[in-house]
Design a protein around this motif. Structure first.
Motif, PDB file in Angstrom:
ATOM      1  N   LYS A 375     -26.248 -19.468   6.828  1.00 20.42           N
ATOM      2  CA  LYS A 375     -25.526 -18.652   7.810  1.00 20.42           C
ATOM      3  C   LYS A 375     -26.367 -18.303   9.033  1.00 20.42           C
ATOM      4  O   LYS A 375     -25.834 -18.020  10.109  1.00 20.42           O
ATOM      5  CB  LYS A 375     -25.035 -17.367   7.148  1.00 20.42           C
ATOM      6  CG  LYS A 375     -23.937 -17.606   6.111  1.00 20.42           C
ATOM      7  CD  LYS A 375     -23.453 -16.301   5.513  1.00 20.42           C
ATOM      8  CE  LYS A 375     -22.346 -16.552   4.503  1.00 20.42           C
ATOM      9  NZ  LYS A 375     -21.852 -15.286   3.886  1.00 20.42           N
ATOM     10  N   LEU A 376     -27.693 -18.319   8.870  1.00 19.73           N
ATOM     11  CA  LEU A 376     -28.586 -17.948   9.974  1.00 19.73           C
ATOM     12  C   LEU A 376     -29.372 -19.161  10.463  1.00 19.73           C
ATOM     13  O   LEU A 376     -29.688 -20.067   9.701  1.00 19.73           O
ATOM     14  CB  LEU A 376     -29.561 -16.854   9.525  1.00 19.73           C
ATOM     15  CG  LEU A 376     -28.934 -15.564   8.985  1.00 19.73           C
ATOM     16  CD1 LEU A 376     -30.026 -14.597   8.577  1.00 19.73           C
ATOM     17  CD2 LEU A 376     -28.011 -14.935  10.014  1.00 19.73           C
ATOM     18  N   LYS A 378     -32.768 -20.231  13.057  1.00 20.05           N
ATOM     19  CA  LYS A 378     -33.913 -19.846  13.882  1.00 20.05           C
ATOM     20  C   LYS A 378     -33.901 -20.695  15.143  1.00 20.05           C
ATOM     21  O   LYS A 378     -33.825 -21.924  15.083  1.00 20.05           O
ATOM     22  CB  LYS A 378     -35.214 -20.085  13.103  1.00 20.05           C
ATOM     23  CG  LYS A 378     -36.474 -19.695  13.865  1.00 20.05           C
ATOM     24  CD  LYS A 378     -37.709 -19.960  12.994  1.00 20.05           C
ATOM     25  CE  LYS A 378     -38.985 -19.580  13.730  1.00 20.05           C
ATOM     26  NZ  LYS A 378     -40.189 -19.802  12.895  1.00 20.05           N
ATOM     27  N   ARG A 399     -26.882 -11.728  21.117  1.00 13.51           N
ATOM     28  CA  ARG A 399     -26.440 -11.265  19.805  1.00 13.51           C
ATOM     29  C   ARG A 399     -27.292 -11.921  18.716  1.00 13.51           C
ATOM     30  O   ARG A 399     -26.977 -12.989  18.211  1.00 13.51           O
ATOM     31  CB  ARG A 399     -24.971 -11.605  19.594  1.00 13.51           C
ATOM     32  CG  ARG A 399     -24.057 -10.878  20.554  1.00 13.51           C
ATOM     33  CD  ARG A 399     -22.613 -11.178  20.244  1.00 13.51           C
ATOM     34  NE  ARG A 399     -21.715 -10.459  21.129  1.00 13.51           N
ATOM     35  CZ  ARG A 399     -20.385 -10.502  21.055  1.00 13.51           C
ATOM     36  NH1 ARG A 399     -19.818 -11.234  20.111  1.00 13.51           N
ATOM     37  NH2 ARG A 399     -19.643  -9.827  21.899  1.00 13.51           N
ATOM     38  N   VAL A 400     -28.383 -11.254  18.388  1.00 19.51           N
ATOM     39  CA  VAL A 400     -29.324 -11.834  17.421  1.00 19.51           C
ATOM     40  C   VAL A 400     -29.417 -10.953  16.170  1.00 19.51           C
ATOM     41  O   VAL A 400     -29.127  -9.749  16.206  1.00 19.51           O
ATOM     42  CB  VAL A 400     -30.723 -12.004  18.049  1.00 19.51           C
ATOM     43  CG1 VAL A 400     -30.659 -12.961  19.232  1.00 19.51           C
ATOM     44  CG2 VAL A 400     -31.318 -10.671  18.461  1.00 19.51           C
ATOM     45  N   VAL A 401     -29.814 -11.570  15.083  1.00 17.07           N
ATOM     46  CA  VAL A 401     -30.056 -10.848  13.830  1.00 17.07           C
ATOM     47  C   VAL A 401     -31.502 -10.348  13.811  1.00 17.07           C
ATOM     48  O   VAL A 401     -31.798  -9.271  13.319  1.00 17.07           O
ATOM     49  CB  VAL A 401     -29.788 -11.776  12.623  1.00 17.07           C
ATOM     50  CG1 VAL A 401     -30.181 -11.096  11.306  1.00 17.07           C
ATOM     51  CG2 VAL A 401     -28.328 -12.187  12.581  1.00 17.07           C
ATOM     52  N   SER A 402     -32.383 -11.138  14.403  1.00 15.35           N
ATOM     53  CA  SER A 402     -33.811 -10.801  14.440  1.00 15.35           C
ATOM     54  C   SER A 402     -34.418 -11.345  15.722  1.00 15.35           C
ATOM     55  O   SER A 402     -34.062 -12.427  16.181  1.00 15.35           O
ATOM     56  CB  SER A 402     -34.506 -11.411  13.218  1.00 15.35           C
ATOM     57  OG  SER A 402     -35.902 -11.276  13.302  1.00 15.35           O
ATOM     58  N   GLU A 415     -30.343 -15.994  14.730  1.00 12.34           N
ATOM     59  CA  GLU A 415     -28.963 -15.589  15.007  1.00 12.34           C
ATOM     60  C   GLU A 415     -27.997 -16.232  14.018  1.00 12.34           C
ATOM     61  O   GLU A 415     -28.353 -17.162  13.289  1.00 12.34           O
ATOM     62  CB  GLU A 415     -28.578 -15.960  16.439  1.00 12.34           C
ATOM     63  CG  GLU A 415     -28.636 -17.450  16.722  1.00 12.34           C
ATOM     64  CD  GLU A 415     -28.373 -17.792  18.181  1.00 12.34           C
ATOM     65  OE1 GLU A 415     -28.358 -16.885  19.021  1.00 12.34           O
ATOM     66  OE2 GLU A 415     -28.187 -18.989  18.460  1.00 12.34           O
ATOM     67  N   LYS A 416     -26.765 -15.718  13.996  1.00 10.65           N
ATOM     68  CA  LYS A 416     -25.740 -16.275  13.113  1.00 10.65           C
ATOM     69  C   LYS A 416     -25.213 -17.590  13.690  1.00 10.65           C
ATOM     70  O   LYS A 416     -25.013 -17.704  14.894  1.00 10.65           O
ATOM     71  CB  LYS A 416     -24.574 -15.288  12.960  1.00 10.65           C
ATOM     72  CG  LYS A 416     -24.888 -14.093  12.088  1.00 10.65           C
ATOM     73  CD  LYS A 416     -23.647 -13.246  11.890  1.00 10.65           C
ATOM     74  CE  LYS A 416     -23.930 -12.057  10.963  1.00 10.65           C
ATOM     75  NZ  LYS A 416     -22.724 -11.224  10.771  1.00 10.65           N
TER      76      LYS A 416
END
Length: 480
Positions: A375-376, A378, A399-402, A415-416
């Protein structure tokens, strides 16, 4: 033991070894000769079969001759005209010659008119190559009636098919009667290993090229021995002077003796060239029927067993009768490459890809290492010192997860993913090409069907599809 006795003993041992080697070579030669005789009996049409084939051709040519028009004459071309065809090859090429001054539009129109009239009363339809022509079924034989211009030299041709009569006459004039069986063996060998055919889909050796190779090397075995040592970029000719006139650069170059500037082997791809060379090496090591007939592969009744723990996608398209199959197969090959590139670009490893076709359908098969992604993702950006591109990267990846963070000298984010499945990428590419691609495949893609495990197993109710899919999954060369 004295030195003299030792020397004599060594000589005796060497002599015995040489005798054993000679005996083995002789046995192998005898076995090969018997094998080739056996194959020849299978692949050579009987006199009765030839008589029946020629009777059908004469009947069609008689029909064409009785039609009033601007055509000069009709003549048989192809392997039947040269008596180098294989048993079971039930397709005839009849060429209708027109004056070279006839305008192209009128030439095409009259060519179709004659073809349709000549095949009246038989099932027939239009086919498309460089220009349209008529194809039909007469007494079980597939007959092509192709218009061409009558030109004095092959180098003066006005359409690519104009050279066919020159090829027919050249082979008829130069081939010796005993060489016809050698041509048949070479053609059967090429068919058996899967490198016969110069069409876009096959990218292999044409029948004319096979005939020229026998004229060059004399026999099937001598051709195989020579080919086993070939390397890419090879240039060979019947007349060495022709090599100076032919400026082509490709995997294999063989100037056309009727038009030395043209390379007869231009269609041969690196893969098919390599397949032929490797098969020749293997045949010389261990001669076998499978080189001519293809190894009998057991097709599993349960395709689901082959698909277990494997990730395969198939794109299925339906042929329409008025479409040029050769053109579609060429476009399908490009589609296969585009899909592979798109999947590789998006982190799907493609193990293998192939196209196959039946009378009604054409398929693109792809096997992947996996069919879905995490799902993610890099995403590695530009070096921090590249101010302009760093700004653009950060603007695009908000819109990032990390992250963003710096790793070594680069900006990195996690990100997703927007798409997780291989099928989604394939579907989006097909949707794009169905709007922006070239005909005829553009229209066919609008009705494309994408299949994975369950869909593949269900489609295997069609025997032809099951056979092609199984061959792809087994993935073994026919001669190994």
């Amino acid at each position: 033991m004295t030195k003299k006795a030792m020397h004599a003993s060594q000589n005796l041992g060497q002599k015995k070894a040489n005798e054993v080697q000679t005996k083995k070579a002789s046995q192998k030669s005898d076995f090969t000769a018997k094998l080739l005789e056996k194959i020849l009996k299978r692949i050579t049409p009987s006199e009765e079969e030839k008589k029946k084939e020629l009777a059908v051709v004469k009947g069609i040519i008689k029909r064409i001759s009785s039609i009033k028009g601007k055509h000069i004459k009709a003549m048989l071309c192809g392997s039947l005209a040269r008596d180098t065809h294989l048993r079971g090859e039930q397709d005839f090429d009849i060429f209708v010659l027109f004056d070279k001054e006839l305008p192209r539009g009128e030439f095409e129109q009259l060519g179709l008119k004659i073809g349709i009239e000549a095949l009246k009363g038989y099932e027939h339809w239009l086919e498309y190559s460089e220009h349209p022509y008529v194809k039909g079924i007469v007494d079980g034989y597939e007959v092509e009636i192709v218009p061409c211009y009558k030109v004095s030299k092959a180098c003066l041709l006005k359409s690519s098919v104009d050279r066919s009569p020159f090829h027919a006459r050249f082979i008829q004039k130069n081939i010796r009667p005993e060489q016809k069986k050698e041509v048949r063996l070479l053609k059967a060998f090429m068919k058996g290993i899967g490198c016969y055919g110069a069409d876009i889909a096959s990218e292999g050796f044409s029948g004319y090229l096979a005939e020229l190779l026998i004229l060059k090397y004399g026999t099937f075995l001598d051709c195989v021995k020579a080919a086993s040592q070939w390397t890419p970029g090879l240039k060979i000719a019947l007349n060495e002077a022709h090599l100076k006139k032919c400026k082509a650069t490709s995997t294999l170059v063989f100037p056309d003796p009727t038009d030395p500037k043209r390379n007869v082997a231009s269609a041969v791809s690196l893969e098919q060239f390599s397949r032929f060379v490797f098969a020749c090496k293997k045949f010389l090591e261990r001669p076998s029927e499978k080189f001519f007939l293809g190894a009998k592969q057991k097709i599993p009744t349960q395709i689901s067993l082959l698909l277990k723990e494997r990730h395969v996608i198939a794109v299925c398209l339906r042929f329409e009768r008025d479409e040029a199959k050769d053109t579609v197969l060429g476009q399908m090959k490009r589609l296969k490459n585009l899909i592979s590139q798109e999947l590789e670009k998006n982190e799907f490893k493609v193990f293998a890809s192939s196209i196959a076709n039946t009378d009604k359908d054409v398929y693109c098969f792809l096997e992947l290492e996996r069919n879905s992604l995490g799902k993610l993702a890099k995403v590695i950006g530009p070096p921090v010192f590249d101010e302009k591109n760093v700004k653009a990267f950060l603007k695009k990846h908000k819109r990032v997860v990390s992250g963003p963070r710096i790793e070594n000298d680069r900006i990195v984010v996690v990100e997703k993913r927007k798409k997780l499945y291989a099928r989604e990428f394939v579907n989006d590419l097909i949707l794009f090409l169905s709007k922006q691609g070239k005909e005829p495949i553009k229209s066919m893609l609008k009705k494309a069907v994408i299949l994975e495990k369950r869909g593949l197993v269900k489609r295997c109710k069609k025997p032809e599809f099951a056979h092609e899919l199984a061959r792809f999954l087994i993935g073994r060369e026919r001669f190994l």
